[in-house]
Structure formats: structure tokens, C-alpha cells
Motif scaffolding. Structure first.
Motif, PDB file in Angstrom:
ATOM      1  N   SER A  16       0.921  -1.247  -0.091  1.00 47.73           N
ATOM      2  CA  SER A  16      -0.124  -0.118   0.066  1.00 47.73           C
ATOM      3  C   SER A  16       0.777   1.168   0.026  1.00 47.73           C
ATOM      4  CB  SER A  16      -0.831  -0.109   1.435  1.00 47.73           C
ATOM      5  OG  SER A  16      -1.711   1.176   1.334  1.00 47.73           O
ATOM      6  N   GLY A  17       0.353   2.355  -0.561  1.00 45.62           N
ATOM      7  CA  GLY A  17       1.057   3.584  -0.560  1.00 45.62           C
ATOM      8  C   GLY A  17       1.910   3.826  -1.650  1.00 45.62           C
ATOM      9  N   LYS A  18       2.802   4.933  -1.900  1.00 48.32           N
ATOM     10  CA  LYS A  18       3.365   5.185  -3.131  1.00 48.32           C
ATOM     11  C   LYS A  18       4.584   6.136  -2.712  1.00 48.32           C
ATOM     12  CE  LYS A  18       2.750   7.077  -7.710  1.00 48.32           C
ATOM     13  NZ  LYS A  18       1.934   7.836  -8.401  1.00 48.32           N
ATOM     14  N   VAL A  19       5.659   5.731  -3.253  1.00 45.90           N
ATOM     15  CA  VAL A  19       6.878   6.628  -3.205  1.00 45.90           C
ATOM     16  C   VAL A  19       6.599   7.952  -4.369  1.00 45.90           C
ATOM     17  CG1 VAL A  19       9.346   6.881  -3.364  1.00 45.90           C
ATOM     18  CG2 VAL A  19       8.264   4.660  -2.561  1.00 45.90           C
ATOM     19  N   VAL A  20       6.773   9.107  -3.705  1.00 45.86           N
ATOM     20  CA  VAL A  20       6.920  10.225  -4.560  1.00 45.86           C
ATOM     21  C   VAL A  20       8.312  10.994  -4.466  1.00 45.86           C
ATOM     22  CG1 VAL A  20       5.875  12.506  -5.070  1.00 45.86           C
ATOM     23  CG2 VAL A  20       4.447  10.370  -4.512  1.00 45.86           C
ATOM     24  N   ILE A  21       9.134  11.318  -5.443  1.00 48.06           N
ATOM     25  CA  ILE A  21      10.084  12.088  -5.357  1.00 48.06           C
ATOM     26  C   ILE A  21       9.922  13.648  -5.522  1.00 48.06           C
ATOM     27  CG2 ILE A  21      12.363  12.570  -6.241  1.00 48.06           C
ATOM     28  CD1 ILE A  21      11.947   9.741  -5.247  1.00 48.06           C
ATOM     29  N   THR A  22       9.866  14.412  -4.401  1.00 50.95           N
ATOM     30  CA  THR A  22       9.361  15.651  -4.511  1.00 50.95           C
ATOM     31  C   THR A  22      10.623  16.610  -4.733  1.00 50.95           C
ATOM     32  OG1 THR A  22       9.486  16.023  -2.113  1.00 50.95           O
ATOM     33  CG2 THR A  22       7.463  15.462  -3.012  1.00 50.95           C
ATOM     34  N   GLY A  23      11.558  16.163  -4.580  1.00 46.68           N
ATOM     35  CA  GLY A  23      12.933  16.800  -4.818  1.00 46.68           C
ATOM     36  C   GLY A  23      13.963  16.221  -5.493  1.00 46.68           C
ATOM     37  N   ASN A  24      14.963  16.767  -6.052  1.00 47.27           N
ATOM     38  CA  ASN A  24      16.032  15.973  -6.771  1.00 47.27           C
ATOM     39  C   ASN A  24      17.302  16.641  -6.196  1.00 47.27           C
ATOM     40  OD1 ASN A  24      17.348  14.207  -8.106  1.00 47.27           O
ATOM     41  ND2 ASN A  24      17.055  15.025 -10.088  1.00 47.27           N
ATOM     42  N   LYS A  25      17.678  16.539  -4.878  1.00 44.77           N
ATOM     43  CA  LYS A  25      19.062  17.088  -4.454  1.00 44.77           C
ATOM     44  C   LYS A  25      20.254  16.252  -5.216  1.00 44.77           C
ATOM     45  CE  LYS A  25      17.517  19.017  -0.274  1.00 44.77           C
ATOM     46  NZ  LYS A  25      17.856  18.913   1.224  1.00 44.77           N
ATOM     47  N   LYS A  26      20.907  16.905  -5.696  1.00 43.63           N
ATOM     48  CA  LYS A  26      22.169  16.213  -6.270  1.00 43.63           C
ATOM     49  C   LYS A  26      23.238  15.731  -5.310  1.00 43.63           C
ATOM     50  CE  LYS A  26      20.600  17.274 -10.463  1.00 43.63           C
ATOM     51  NZ  LYS A  26      19.722  16.506 -10.991  1.00 43.63           N
ATOM     52  N   THR A  27      22.988  15.893  -4.184  1.00 46.47           N
ATOM     53  CA  THR A  27      23.888  15.624  -3.068  1.00 46.47           C
ATOM     54  C   THR A  27      23.691  13.918  -2.806  1.00 46.47           C
ATOM     55  OG1 THR A  27      22.506  15.913  -1.123  1.00 46.47           O
ATOM     56  CG2 THR A  27      24.338  17.758  -1.910  1.00 46.47           C
ATOM     57  N   HIS A  28      24.714  13.239  -2.565  1.00 44.71           N
ATOM     58  CA  HIS A  28      24.275  11.769  -2.313  1.00 44.71           C
ATOM     59  C   HIS A  28      25.073  11.395  -0.782  1.00 44.71           C
ATOM     60  CE1 HIS A  28      23.051  10.685  -6.159  1.00 44.71           C
ATOM     61  NE2 HIS A  28      24.054  11.496  -6.774  1.00 44.71           N
ATOM     62  N   ASP A  29      24.438  12.026   0.384  1.00 47.72           N
ATOM     63  CA  ASP A  29      24.880  12.012   1.509  1.00 47.72           C
ATOM     64  C   ASP A  29      24.858  10.566   1.983  1.00 47.72           C
ATOM     65  OD1 ASP A  29      25.695  14.813   1.557  1.00 47.72           O
ATOM     66  OD2 ASP A  29      23.770  15.290   2.307  1.00 47.72           O
ATOM     67  N   THR A  30      25.705  10.266   2.792  1.00 45.56           N
ATOM     68  CA  THR A  30      25.506   8.953   3.630  1.00 45.56           C
ATOM     69  C   THR A  30      25.945   9.027   5.018  1.00 45.56           C
ATOM     70  OG1 THR A  30      26.341   7.529   1.688  1.00 45.56           O
ATOM     71  CG2 THR A  30      26.389   6.525   3.538  1.00 45.56           C
ATOM     72  N   ARG A  31      24.806   8.814   5.887  1.00 47.04           N
ATOM     73  CA  ARG A  31      24.859   8.920   7.243  1.00 47.04           C
ATOM     74  C   ARG A  31      25.450   7.474   7.991  1.00 47.04           C
ATOM     75  NH1 ARG A  31      20.473  11.668  10.319  1.00 47.04           N
ATOM     76  NH2 ARG A  31      22.370  11.953  11.693  1.00 47.04           N
ATOM     77  N   PHE A  32      26.231   7.340   9.093  1.00 53.17           N
ATOM     78  CA  PHE A  32      26.537   6.369   9.606  1.00 53.17           C
ATOM     79  C   PHE A  32      27.194   4.900   8.740  1.00 53.17           C
ATOM     80  CE2 PHE A  32      22.372   7.942  11.643  1.00 53.17           C
ATOM     81  CZ  PHE A  32      23.101   8.452  12.737  1.00 53.17           C
ATOM     82  N   ASP A  33      28.048   5.358   7.991  1.00 56.55           N
ATOM     83  CA  ASP A  33      28.772   4.428   6.929  1.00 56.55           C
ATOM     84  C   ASP A  33      30.138   4.097   7.841  1.00 56.55           C
ATOM     85  OD1 ASP A  33      29.718   2.852   4.957  1.00 56.55           O
ATOM     86  OD2 ASP A  33      30.486   4.660   3.779  1.00 56.55           O
ATOM     87  N   LEU A  34      29.751   3.134   8.648  1.00 54.06           N
ATOM     88  CA  LEU A  34      31.090   2.995   9.625  1.00 54.06           C
ATOM     89  C   LEU A  34      31.990   1.899   9.041  1.00 54.06           C
ATOM     90  CD1 LEU A  34      28.986   2.911  13.048  1.00 54.06           C
ATOM     91  CD2 LEU A  34      30.198   4.879  11.832  1.00 54.06           C
ATOM     92  N   ASP A  35      33.271   1.799   9.457  1.00 56.78           N
ATOM     93  CA  ASP A  35      34.305   0.781   8.930  1.00 56.78           C
ATOM     94  C   ASP A  35      34.370  -0.165  10.151  1.00 56.78           C
ATOM     95  OD1 ASP A  35      36.091  -0.749   8.523  1.00 56.78           O
ATOM     96  OD2 ASP A  35      37.838   0.874   8.384  1.00 56.78           O
ATOM     97  N   CYS A  36      33.773  -1.622   9.909  1.00 56.97           N
ATOM     98  CA  CYS A  36      33.772  -2.582  11.072  1.00 56.97           C
ATOM     99  C   CYS A  36      34.791  -3.296  11.052  1.00 56.97           C
ATOM    100  CB  CYS A  36      32.442  -3.141  10.885  1.00 56.97           C
ATOM    101  SG  CYS A  36      31.059  -1.905  10.985  1.00 56.97           S
ATOM    102  N   GLU A  37      35.862  -3.224  10.168  1.00 57.20           N
ATOM    103  CA  GLU A  37      36.986  -4.081  10.059  1.00 57.20           C
ATOM    104  C   GLU A  37      37.451  -4.784  11.471  1.00 57.20           C
ATOM    105  OE1 GLU A  37      38.958  -6.752   7.983  1.00 57.20           O
ATOM    106  OE2 GLU A  37      37.548  -5.450   7.106  1.00 57.20           O
ATOM    107  N   ASN A  38      37.588  -3.732  12.326  1.00 54.41           N
ATOM    108  CA  ASN A  38      38.071  -4.016  13.716  1.00 54.41           C
ATOM    109  C   ASN A  38      37.261  -5.499  14.383  1.00 54.41           C
ATOM    110  OD1 ASN A  38      39.681  -4.126  15.955  1.00 54.41           O
ATOM    111  ND2 ASN A  38      38.719  -2.403  16.777  1.00 54.41           N
ATOM    112  N   ALA A  39      35.928  -4.992  14.241  1.00 54.50           N
ATOM    113  CA  ALA A  39      34.957  -5.874  14.823  1.00 54.50           C
ATOM    114  C   ALA A  39      35.145  -7.404  13.819  1.00 54.50           C
ATOM    115  CB  ALA A  39      33.483  -5.572  14.711  1.00 54.50           C
ATOM    116  N   VAL A  40      35.332  -7.387  12.839  1.00 53.60           N
ATOM    117  CA  VAL A  40      35.382  -8.359  11.781  1.00 53.60           C
ATOM    118  C   VAL A  40      36.566  -9.266  12.281  1.00 53.60           C
ATOM    119  CG1 VAL A  40      35.704  -9.215   9.494  1.00 53.60           C
ATOM    120  CG2 VAL A  40      34.002  -7.504   9.962  1.00 53.60           C
ATOM    121  N   GLU A  41      37.647  -8.394  12.347  1.00 51.62           N
ATOM    122  CA  GLU A  41      38.974  -9.303  12.812  1.00 51.62           C
ATOM    123  C   GLU A  41      38.962  -9.564  14.191  1.00 51.62           C
ATOM    124  OE1 GLU A  41      41.864  -6.308  11.944  1.00 51.62           O
ATOM    125  OE2 GLU A  41      41.743  -6.581   9.753  1.00 51.62           O
ATOM    126  N   SER A  42      38.139  -8.969  15.252  1.00 53.15           N
ATOM    127  CA  SER A  42      38.324  -9.452  16.630  1.00 53.15           C
ATOM    128  C   SER A  42      37.442 -10.565  16.917  1.00 53.15           C
ATOM    129  CB  SER A  42      37.919  -8.251  17.421  1.00 53.15           C
ATOM    130  OG  SER A  42      38.764  -7.138  17.247  1.00 53.15           O
TER     131      SER A  42
END
Length: 164
Positions: free
Chosen positions: A111-137
Motif C-alpha cells: 500500500s502507499g506510493k513513493v513520490v520524489i518531491t525534490g532532486n537534490k544532487k547530493t549523495h549524503d551517507t550517514r553512519f557509514d562505519l568501518d567495521c573491520e576491527n569487529a570483523v577481525e576481533s
């Protein structure tokens, strides 16, 4: 102020760690799952989709790293069982765009529908964390993908079976 309070707490624990205190600090990305607060974006999307409404996106390409609460709970269990010490980022393998998140909710709720009301050219990413230490440990490997996590929220279930 939230970020600074976390940093101050980490600094306090690091001070005592230098004096011999065993510590583990987990830094999860954006936690989601069954029980998420009412005003959070995912629940707002759910409410609108269930009512057949529009999920309006102004920056559909912006991304966030979502980690399911059960993945975080399992990490807590693992670091306890393995007696791990240190500071570890905890995040999912991939980042999700807000368009993908909204579309996943629409598909699950049917149900529902996605509507794009703007088209910001930025491609911000939040919380893109490097987890290599957790993988190794402690072989960190999150189990719950976006679709399964969103489905669990909709069905109000915890996905314990992914960890058995």
C-alpha cells in the motif's frame, strides 16, 4: 549535545582502560527494528504506507546505514561470551538509500506510493562505519538484511531464528 556526551563517556572509559579496566565500547550505526520509537522515519513511512499515503522524498539518493536491533543484541552476546575488549563500530554491510527504504516498506505493506518531491544532487551517507576491527576481533557478520528487518517490524517479530 548527544554526540559530545558519547565522546565524553568514551574518554572517561578510555582513561580507566589505561589504568587496567577491561572495556568494550560498541558504536552501532542507526539501529532499527520492532519497538522503534513512534516518530522515527521508518515508522512514519509505515504509518503513511498503511494508510495508502504518499512517502515523499526530497533527497531519494541519500543513504543511511541501518543495523537491525537483533544484530546489535547478538554482538553484545558475542563480545560477552568471547570476553572481547576494545572499541568497535557495528554496522550493516551495505548502506540503504531512502528511496530503497521507502520502496521496501511499500512492497511489504502493499500500500502507499513513493513520490520524489525534490532532486537534490547530493549523495549524503550517514553512519557509514568501518567495521573491520569487529570483523577481525570476533568475526562480526550482521545477519538481517533491510527487507527481512522491515518485514520483522511490520510483523512485530524479533528474528531470533537468524541467530540459532
Amino acid at each position: 549535545i548527544y554526540g559530545y556526551s558519547k565522546l565524553l563517556a568514551e574518554n572517561l572509559f578510555n582513561h580507566y582502560a589505561a589504568q587496567g579496566l577491561d572495556i568494550v565500547i560498541l558504536r552501532p550505526s542507526s539501529i532499527y527494528g520492532y519497538g522503534l520509537g513512534k516518530g522515527k522515519v521508518l515508522n512514519v513511512f509505515f504509518e503513511k504506507a498503511i494508510k495508502g499515503g504518499l512517502l515523499e522524498l526530497t533527497a531519494p539518493c541519500n543513504k543511511v546505514n541501518l543495523i537491525h536491533a537483533m544484530d546489535v543484541a547478538y554482538v553484545c552476546y558475542i563480545v560477552y561470551k568471547k570476553d572481547v575488549n576494545g572499541i568497535f563500530n557495528i554496522a550493516y554491510k551495505d548502506n540503504s538509500s531512502f528511496k530503497d527504504i521507502a520502496s521496501t516498506i511499500i512492497n511489504i505493506v502493499d500500500s502507499g506510493k513513493v513520490v520524489i518531491t525534490g532532486n537534490k544532487k547530493t549523495h549524503d551517507t550517514r553512519f557509514d562505519l568501518d567495521c573491520e576491527n569487529a570483523v577481525e576481533s570476533f568475526d562480526f557478520d550482521p545477519k538481517i538484511c533491510l527487507e527481512d528487518g522491515i518485514m520483522s517490524m511490520y510483523n512485530k517479530c524479533m528474528l531470533v531464528e537468524k541467530f540459532i
